[in-house]
Design a protein around this motif. Structure first.
Motif, PDB file in Angstrom:
ATOM      1  N   GLY A  31       0.810  -1.223   0.000  1.00  0.00           N
ATOM      2  CA  GLY A  31       0.000   0.000   0.000  1.00  0.00           C
ATOM      3  C   GLY A  31       0.834   1.259   0.000  1.00  0.00           C
ATOM      4  N   LYS A  32       2.094   1.145  -0.409  1.00  0.00           N
ATOM      5  CA  LYS A  32       3.044   2.248  -0.303  1.00  0.00           C
ATOM      6  C   LYS A  32       2.560   3.517  -0.987  1.00  0.00           C
ATOM      7  N   GLU A  33       2.036   3.392  -2.211  1.00  0.00           N
ATOM      8  CA  GLU A  33       1.629   4.575  -2.964  1.00  0.00           C
ATOM      9  C   GLU A  33       0.567   5.372  -2.221  1.00  0.00           C
ATOM     10  N   GLN A  34      -0.349   4.678  -1.578  1.00  0.00           N
ATOM     11  CA  GLN A  34      -1.423   5.347  -0.856  1.00  0.00           C
ATOM     12  C   GLN A  34      -0.978   5.820   0.523  1.00  0.00           C
ATOM     13  N   LEU A  35      -0.263   4.945   1.243  1.00  0.00           N
ATOM     14  CA  LEU A  35       0.055   5.206   2.643  1.00  0.00           C
ATOM     15  C   LEU A  35       1.177   6.216   2.846  1.00  0.00           C
ATOM     16  N   GLU A  36       2.088   6.322   1.891  1.00  0.00           N
ATOM     17  CA  GLU A  36       3.238   7.199   2.069  1.00  0.00           C
ATOM     18  C   GLU A  36       3.086   8.537   1.348  1.00  0.00           C
ATOM     19  N   ARG A  37       1.913   8.804   0.813  1.00  0.00           N
ATOM     20  CA  ARG A  37       1.706  10.099   0.172  1.00  0.00           C
ATOM     21  C   ARG A  37       1.642  11.204   1.233  1.00  0.00           C
ATOM     22  N   ARG A  38       1.893  12.414   0.827  1.00  0.00           N
ATOM     23  CA  ARG A  38       1.855  13.565   1.724  1.00  0.00           C
ATOM     24  C   ARG A  38       0.986  14.654   1.097  1.00  0.00           C
ATOM     25  N   VAL A  39      -0.071  15.017   1.793  1.00  0.00           N
ATOM     26  CA  VAL A  39      -0.981  16.063   1.309  1.00  0.00           C
ATOM     27  C   VAL A  39      -0.994  17.180   2.348  1.00  0.00           C
ATOM     28  N   PRO A  40      -0.514  18.374   2.008  1.00  0.00           N
ATOM     29  CA  PRO A  40      -0.453  19.469   2.991  1.00  0.00           C
ATOM     30  C   PRO A  40      -1.835  19.999   3.334  1.00  0.00           C
ATOM     31  N   PRO A  41      -1.985  20.523   4.535  1.00  0.00           N
ATOM     32  CA  PRO A  41      -3.293  21.013   4.983  1.00  0.00           C
ATOM     33  C   PRO A  41      -3.616  22.408   4.470  1.00  0.00           C
ATOM     34  N   GLU A  42      -4.914  22.663   4.364  1.00  0.00           N
ATOM     35  CA  GLU A  42      -5.426  24.017   4.176  1.00  0.00           C
ATOM     36  C   GLU A  42      -5.871  24.519   5.554  1.00  0.00           C
ATOM     37  N   VAL A  43      -5.699  25.794   5.821  1.00  0.00           N
ATOM     38  CA  VAL A  43      -6.018  26.338   7.142  1.00  0.00           C
ATOM     39  C   VAL A  43      -6.891  27.577   6.997  1.00  0.00           C
ATOM     40  N   LYS A  44      -7.954  27.614   7.770  1.00  0.00           N
ATOM     41  CA  LYS A  44      -8.846  28.769   7.797  1.00  0.00           C
ATOM     42  C   LYS A  44      -9.076  29.185   9.244  1.00  0.00           C
ATOM     43  N   VAL A  45      -8.911  30.464   9.533  1.00  0.00           N
ATOM     44  CA  VAL A  45      -9.076  30.999  10.883  1.00  0.00           C
ATOM     45  C   VAL A  45     -10.297  31.914  10.918  1.00  0.00           C
ATOM     46  N   ALA A  90       3.414  16.292   8.752  1.00  0.00           N
ATOM     47  CA  ALA A  90       4.516  15.620   8.063  1.00  0.00           C
ATOM     48  C   ALA A  90       4.747  16.161   6.658  1.00  0.00           C
ATOM     49  N   SER A  91       3.744  16.782   6.055  1.00  0.00           N
ATOM     50  CA  SER A  91       3.872  17.312   4.693  1.00  0.00           C
ATOM     51  C   SER A  91       4.526  18.688   4.652  1.00  0.00           C
ATOM     52  N   LEU A  92       4.740  19.292   5.808  1.00  0.00           N
ATOM     53  CA  LEU A  92       5.248  20.670   5.872  1.00  0.00           C
ATOM     54  C   LEU A  92       6.719  20.694   6.241  1.00  0.00           C
ATOM     55  N   ASP A  93       7.480  21.567   5.588  1.00  0.00           N
ATOM     56  CA  ASP A  93       8.894  21.732   5.922  1.00  0.00           C
ATOM     57  C   ASP A  93       9.072  22.496   7.228  1.00  0.00           C
TER      58      ASP A  93
END
Length: 348
Positions: free
Chosen positions: A195-209, A282-285
């Motif tokens: 399941g590597k392709e699915q499990l190791e993907r990184r999608v950064p968050p969107e943030v709304k305040v 995890a997706s953010l530097d």
């Protein structure tokens, strides 16, 4: 039978996490069994998760383990046979221990449910952790001490139970040691591979305040959504100092496989300035920081934009009118000139 209710009960059994952003992999199984008035324990469901993604499901009406994650269909038929056998054994054992506990606690009447969670976790720094805990009616009952491999009671009522399960006749923790320390991690690595392709993907968050004031109480909301993997750390701060969250942080799944969370802080209405939402994932530097801005400031910005747009529109309309007027004038002059020329030629 319908199992939507049992699935909703699965998260009630608390899963302990180390503070901060989770980094690593996990294989966890959640089981729930319920009884209804007038019947013994009868409905049972077991769900397997890798890194928070549901991969398999077993229920007492189907009595077979089935794939949930599409990539789990790559597993051989022998896998499904052996794992179905394991799930049936777990069902029988959970029914046995659940009946004993409910009878001992005089909870045999009415609606009751029993929960069990076990699995393993491998972190990026190489450290490991194993889980094995039992719950009644949504509350933790006992948990594994993996240093001594005994079960520790979490309530006064659980002392008798752990004495029985730690005793020479049961040795429940020791009987599961080989699976938790070895086999669980081997299975995890196998699942991660297919399941590597699915499990190791990184999608950064969107943030709304945003902010909200109801009945004189002001709350600042930080909505973080569309991120993967599941674990995230979201905090409110004021001028660099942590602000306690007013509501519990619940990470919820989205239909596309990503996650969302809302973190809320309660503040004085006149004390909103200087607050900001900080997100680690995890997706953010680096930490993502979004400052709270007053609605009036936002409105002012939009007013300025609207005024500028209006000025440009008026200018554009004026330009068009000028071009039309100029065109008519030029056309009139050209027509007069052409008419004069035509008469002269005729007279000649």
């Amino acid at each position: 039978m319908q199992y939507e209710g049992l699935l909703l009960l699965l998260p009630l059994l608390l899963m302990v996490r180390v503070s901060g952003v989770y980094s690593g992999h996990s294989l966890l199984y959640f089981q729930t069994m319920e009884s209804t008035p007038g019947y013994e324990l009868q409905e049972h469901i077991e769900v397997g998760y890798v890194d928070g993604v549901e991969i398999t499901r077993y229920s007492s009406d189907v009595r077979r383990l089935v794939p949930v994650a599409p990539w789990m269909q790559k597993m051989e038929p022998e896998y499904w046979e052996s794992e179905t056998h394991r799930c049936r054994g777990n069902e029988a054992e959970m029914k046995y221990h659940g009946r004993i506990e409910l009878t001992r606690l005089n909870k045999t009447g009415g609606y009751q449910y029993v929960q069990w969670m076990y699995g393993c976790e491998l972190r990026d720094d190489g450290s490991t952790r194993v889980y094995y805990q039992f719950g009644l009616e949504g509350k933790d009952f006992f948990v594994l001490d993996s240093d001594r491999w005994i079960l520790i009671p979490l309530t006064g009522q659980a002392h008798i139970t752990t004495e029985r399960l730690n005793g020479p006749d049961e040795r429940l923790a020791e009987r599961n040691k080989d699976y938790l320390e070895d086999k669980c991690f081997r299975w995890m690595r196998g699942y991660l591979k297919i399941g590597k392709e699915q499990l190791e993907r990184r999608v950064p968050p969107e943030v709304k305040v945003s902010d909200q004031t109801v009945n004189g109480v002001t709350k600042l909301h930080c909505q973080v959504y569309g991120f993967y993997p599941r674990d995230v750390d979201v905090n409110w701060m004021k001028n660099g100092i942590d602000v306690p969250s007013y509501e519990a942080k619940h990470i919820l799944p989205n239909s596309d496989g990503t996650y969302q969370i809302r973190v809320t802080a309660e503040v004085a209405a006149e004390d909103r300035e200087g607050h900001s939402c900080h997100v680690d994932h995890a997706s953010l530097d680096q930490t993502l920081t979004v400052k709270w801005e007053s609605q009036s400031s936002s409105n002012t910005l939009w007013i300025v934009i609207a005024v500028l747009a209006g000025v440009l529109a008026i200018a554009a309309i004026g330009f068009i009118i000028w071009r039309i007027s100029s065109g008519k004038k030029n056309y009139a002059q050209t027509s007069t000139s052409d008419n004069d020329g035509s008469t002269s030629t005729s007279n000649a």
